[in-house]
Write a protein that holds these residues in place. Structure first.
Motif, PDB file in Angstrom:
ATOM      1  N   GLN A 268      49.439 -25.590  34.108  1.00 35.61           N
ATOM      2  CA  GLN A 268      48.133 -25.398  33.481  1.00 35.61           C
ATOM      3  C   GLN A 268      47.707 -26.622  32.678  1.00 35.61           C
ATOM      4  OE1 GLN A 268      45.979 -22.828  33.976  1.00 35.61           O
ATOM      5  NE2 GLN A 268      47.479 -22.204  35.523  1.00 35.61           N
ATOM      6  N   SER A 269      48.683 -27.318  32.075  1.00 36.62           N
ATOM      7  CA  SER A 269      48.361 -28.535  31.334  1.00 36.62           C
ATOM      8  C   SER A 269      47.788 -29.597  32.266  1.00 36.62           C
ATOM      9  CB  SER A 269      49.612 -29.067  30.628  1.00 36.62           C
ATOM     10  OG  SER A 269      49.320 -30.262  29.932  1.00 36.62           O
ATOM     11  N   LEU A 270      48.406 -29.766  33.426  1.00 36.54           N
ATOM     12  CA  LEU A 270      47.924 -30.760  34.388  1.00 36.54           C
ATOM     13  C   LEU A 270      46.549 -30.366  34.940  1.00 36.54           C
ATOM     14  CD1 LEU A 270      51.240 -31.549  36.310  1.00 36.54           C
ATOM     15  CD2 LEU A 270      50.158 -32.869  34.484  1.00 36.54           C
ATOM     16  N   ILE A 271      46.347 -29.066  35.168  1.00 34.77           N
ATOM     17  CA  ILE A 271      45.028 -28.600  35.618  1.00 34.77           C
ATOM     18  C   ILE A 271      43.971 -28.873  34.542  1.00 34.77           C
ATOM     19  CG2 ILE A 271      43.665 -26.539  36.155  1.00 34.77           C
ATOM     20  CD1 ILE A 271      46.204 -25.390  37.475  1.00 34.77           C
ATOM     21  N   THR A 272      44.354 -28.636  33.277  1.00 33.89           N
ATOM     22  CA  THR A 272      43.435 -28.872  32.151  1.00 33.89           C
ATOM     23  C   THR A 272      43.035 -30.339  32.076  1.00 33.89           C
ATOM     24  OG1 THR A 272      44.509 -27.081  30.931  1.00 33.89           O
ATOM     25  CG2 THR A 272      43.132 -28.590  29.664  1.00 33.89           C
ATOM     26  N   ILE A 273      44.023 -31.212  32.188  1.00 35.12           N
ATOM     27  CA  ILE A 273      43.745 -32.651  32.126  1.00 35.12           C
ATOM     28  C   ILE A 273      42.860 -33.077  33.297  1.00 35.12           C
ATOM     29  CG2 ILE A 273      44.805 -34.938  32.330  1.00 35.12           C
ATOM     30  CD1 ILE A 273      47.233 -33.754  30.823  1.00 35.12           C
ATOM     31  N   GLY A 274      43.202 -32.590  34.497  1.00 34.50           N
ATOM     32  CA  GLY A 274      42.420 -32.958  35.673  1.00 34.50           C
ATOM     33  C   GLY A 274      40.995 -32.448  35.623  1.00 34.50           C
ATOM     34  N   SER A 275      40.793 -31.313  34.946  1.00 34.17           N
ATOM     35  CA  SER A 275      39.443 -30.734  34.868  1.00 34.17           C
ATOM     36  C   SER A 275      38.483 -31.607  34.071  1.00 34.17           C
ATOM     37  CB  SER A 275      39.505 -29.337  34.224  1.00 34.17           C
ATOM     38  OG  SER A 275      40.312 -28.466  34.990  1.00 34.17           O
ATOM     39  N   GLY A 276      39.033 -32.427  33.161  1.00 32.15           N
ATOM     40  CA  GLY A 276      38.174 -33.242  32.299  1.00 32.15           C
ATOM     41  C   GLY A 276      37.563 -34.432  32.994  1.00 32.15           C
ATOM     42  N   GLY A 277      38.248 -34.957  34.009  1.00 36.04           N
ATOM     43  CA  GLY A 277      37.742 -36.127  34.708  1.00 36.04           C
ATOM     44  C   GLY A 277      37.588 -37.332  33.792  1.00 36.04           C
ATOM     45  N   LEU A 278      36.614 -38.144  34.063  1.00 32.72           N
ATOM     46  CA  LEU A 278      36.421 -39.370  33.301  1.00 32.72           C
ATOM     47  C   LEU A 278      35.731 -39.130  31.966  1.00 32.72           C
ATOM     48  CD1 LEU A 278      36.704 -42.481  33.324  1.00 32.72           C
ATOM     49  CD2 LEU A 278      34.419 -42.574  34.344  1.00 32.72           C
ATOM     50  N   MET A 279      34.686 -38.312  31.950  1.00 30.45           N
ATOM     51  CA  MET A 279      33.871 -38.134  30.745  1.00 30.45           C
ATOM     52  C   MET A 279      34.056 -36.770  30.079  1.00 30.45           C
ATOM     53  SD  MET A 279      32.557 -41.077  30.625  1.00 30.45           S
ATOM     54  CE  MET A 279      31.492 -40.812  29.220  1.00 30.45           C
ATOM     55  N   GLY A 280      34.778 -35.849  30.702  1.00 31.76           N
ATOM     56  CA  GLY A 280      35.017 -34.554  30.094  1.00 31.76           C
ATOM     57  C   GLY A 280      33.916 -33.545  30.358  1.00 31.76           C
ATOM     58  N   VAL A 281      34.209 -32.285  30.099  1.00 33.30           N
ATOM     59  CA  VAL A 281      33.223 -31.214  30.322  1.00 33.30           C
ATOM     60  C   VAL A 281      32.333 -30.996  29.105  1.00 33.30           C
ATOM     61  CG1 VAL A 281      34.729 -30.046  31.981  1.00 33.30           C
ATOM     62  CG2 VAL A 281      34.849 -29.413  29.556  1.00 33.30           C
ATOM     63  N   GLY A 282      32.664 -31.650  27.988  1.00 32.67           N
ATOM     64  CA  GLY A 282      31.864 -31.514  26.768  1.00 32.67           C
ATOM     65  C   GLY A 282      32.630 -30.835  25.653  1.00 32.67           C
ATOM     66  N   LEU A 283      32.383 -31.262  24.431  1.00 34.35           N
ATOM     67  CA  LEU A 283      33.076 -30.700  23.275  1.00 34.35           C
ATOM     68  C   LEU A 283      32.806 -29.207  23.156  1.00 34.35           C
ATOM     69  CD1 LEU A 283      34.778 -31.253  20.730  1.00 34.35           C
ATOM     70  CD2 LEU A 283      32.646 -31.688  19.497  1.00 34.35           C
ATOM     71  N   GLY A 284      33.880 -28.415  23.067  1.00 31.21           N
ATOM     72  CA  GLY A 284      33.762 -26.976  22.935  1.00 31.21           C
ATOM     73  C   GLY A 284      33.633 -26.236  24.248  1.00 31.21           C
ATOM     74  N   LYS A 285      33.575 -26.949  25.375  1.00 26.48           N
ATOM     75  CA  LYS A 285      33.297 -26.320  26.665  1.00 26.48           C
ATOM     76  C   LYS A 285      34.523 -26.186  27.568  1.00 26.48           C
ATOM     77  CE  LYS A 285      28.465 -27.841  26.680  1.00 26.48           C
ATOM     78  NZ  LYS A 285      27.419 -28.596  27.424  1.00 26.48           N
ATOM     79  N   SER A 286      35.700 -26.363  27.018  1.00 28.90           N
ATOM     80  CA  SER A 286      36.921 -26.205  27.814  1.00 28.90           C
ATOM     81  C   SER A 286      37.013 -24.795  28.387  1.00 28.90           C
ATOM     82  CB  SER A 286      38.149 -26.481  26.940  1.00 28.90           C
ATOM     83  OG  SER A 286      39.333 -26.007  27.564  1.00 28.90           O
ATOM     84  N   ARG A 287      37.433 -24.710  29.634  1.00 25.44           N
ATOM     85  CA  ARG A 287      37.648 -23.403  30.264  1.00 25.44           C
ATOM     86  C   ARG A 287      39.116 -22.977  30.172  1.00 25.44           C
ATOM     87  NH1 ARG A 287      34.058 -26.310  33.484  1.00 25.44           N
ATOM     88  NH2 ARG A 287      35.787 -27.250  34.634  1.00 25.44           N
ATOM     89  N   GLN A 288      40.006 -23.932  30.204  1.00 27.43           N
ATOM     90  CA  GLN A 288      41.440 -23.634  30.236  1.00 27.43           C
ATOM     91  C   GLN A 288      41.946 -23.028  28.925  1.00 27.43           C
ATOM     92  OE1 GLN A 288      41.947 -23.838  33.770  1.00 27.43           O
ATOM     93  NE2 GLN A 288      43.963 -24.253  32.929  1.00 27.43           N
ATOM     94  N   LYS A 289      41.235 -23.266  27.825  1.00 21.16           N
ATOM     95  CA  LYS A 289      41.691 -22.724  26.542  1.00 21.16           C
ATOM     96  C   LYS A 289      41.488 -21.208  26.448  1.00 21.16           C
ATOM     97  CE  LYS A 289      37.287 -23.793  24.250  1.00 21.16           C
ATOM     98  NZ  LYS A 289      36.617 -24.751  23.348  1.00 21.16           N
TER      99      LYS A 289
END
Length: 406
Positions: A268-289
């Motif tokens: 899940q940690s690796l999936i979380t990191i990969g989900s962010g890509g280069l610029m991220g999904v945005g502050l507060g918008k994490s799905r994995q948390k």
């Protein structure tokens, strides 16, 4: 001269020595090192923001937090305020006064580590007994290993500072410090607390290196660590470890070997990191948390940083840590005396090792060790102690000689 007169004379000499130290401190005292202070406060502020973002889903879903989404953030903010005030207060103290606390800090550290192992006294979580406090109550619980870090730094700095040429000898420079590190490491092994062992041994080893041990012992130590690491990861020692540590090493070698069981967290940690890509999904918008990534507000909070801020944001935070570490070592190099230099080296090495180990675990570079990220991971006592340690470095920085004009 009678014994009473001798005691009186020693007392007067000690009083005179302390007076001279105070005068020397006042004469050489300068301002707090502003770059180090600002970097620490900036990382603290970013850490609190990321903790709020990472923790609110689990806090809102937990009975232990009274379903309050701000529960972890509010508690961490209180300890951050207390720690920041203590940091500024400690920064104004003459760091030479810490020498009187060195032996006591080391003794208290060992006693607390022993207490953890006493049945009914130590508190167990996730198959590890690392906490003291009131069972069932989060308030007041702490890890004695956090105290032991400061104990090692203070005692080693005081002891090594008193030795110069003697540090190059085996009897004076190796035996006493290896004995202390061995006792502390054994107590932490019994918890078990493998990451704490690595951290304390690393801090002690760096301070011994700076203290002047012979280079042959450095080569021998590095070789022994390399052989032990190889045996643990790829040799027969993996079979002997069994259960707790064996599963972590298997997960490190293959994060997908049991994605619904033991390797769930790493996957899940690796999936979380990969989900962010280069610029991220945005502050507060994490799905994995949202209940996918375990320990999302603690040991694995940097994975949420990667997802929300992307590789760019995570790299900028790592650069801030790098600047803080470099500045800490600069203060150590330019410290007024040997004791101050060793104090700054110890604290800076702790921050450097802890940061590297946490990020290395989150990204799968090394096996999971259960180590927090300074200024970011949830844990009020740990955060307050980290800020006090920053205050120690700031105290040393006030004695750094001013650059000569021209």
């Amino acid at each position: 001269m009678t014994k009473e007169e001798q005691r009186r004379r020693k007392k007067e000499q000690l009083k005179e020595q302390r007076r001279r130290e105070r005068e020397a401190w006042e004469a050489a005292r300068g301002p707090l090192d502003l770059p180090f202070l600002l970097l620490a406060l900036l990382l603290l502020a970013i850490g609190l923001i990321m903790l709020l973002s990472a923790s609110f889903p689990s806090a809102q879903a937990s009975r232990g937090s009274n379903y309050d989404p701000l529960y972890y953030f509010k508690r961490q903010s209180i300890f951050a305020a207390i720690g920041a005030a203590a940091m500024l207060w400690v920064g104004k103290i003459n760091y030479q006064r810490f020498r009187g606390l060195a032996k006591m800090a080391m003794i208290v550290s060992v006693v607390l580590l022993v207490l953890v192992l006493i049945p009914g006294v130590g508190i167990t979580r996730n198959h590890a007994t690392r906490w003291l406090g009131i069972p069932g109550m989060a308030v007041g619980q702490f890890q004695p290993s956090e105290v032991a870090k400061m104990g090692i730094i203070l005692y080693f700095a005081d002891s090594i500072a008193k030795k110069r040429e003697k540090m190059a000898t085996f009897k004076e420079g190796i035996v006493p410090y290896l004995a202390i590190l061995g006792v502390v490491a054994f107590l932490m092994y019994k918890e078990p607390h493998f990451s704490g062992m690595i951290l304390l041994v690393g801090i002690g080893g760096m301070m011994m290196l700076v203290g002047g041990i012979h280079r042959n012992w450095i080569v021998l130590g590095v070789g022994a660590i390399a052989l032990l690491t190889y045996a643990l990861l790829f040799g027969n020692l993996l079979e002997l470890l069994g259960g707790y540590n064996s599963g972590r090493i298997k997960t490190w070698l293959d994060p997908w070997w049991d994605p619904q069981g033991e390797s769930w967290q790493m996957a899940q940690s690796l999936i979380t990191i990969g989900s962010g890509g280069l610029m991220g999904v945005g502050l507060g918008k994490s799905r994995q948390k949202f209940m996918f990534l375990p320990e999302e507000h603690n040991d694995f909070i940097f994975a949420v940083v990667f997802e929300e801020l992307g590789l760019v944001g995570a790299t900028l935070i790592m650069v801030l840590f790098a600047f803080l570490i470099i500045r800490g070592y600069w203060i150590a190099i330019n410290a007024r005396d040997r004791f101050g230099s060793l104090l700054a080296v110890g604290v800076t090495t702790q921050i450097a090792l802890q940061t590297f180990l946490n990020i290395a675990v989150v990204t799968g570079l090394i096996p999971a060790t259960g180590i927090s990220l300074p200024f970011f991971s949830y844990g009020g006592t740990a955060l307050a102690i980290q800020l006090v340690e920053v205050g120690v470095v700031l105290s040393v920085s006030r004695q750094v000689p001013a650059p000569k004009a021209g």
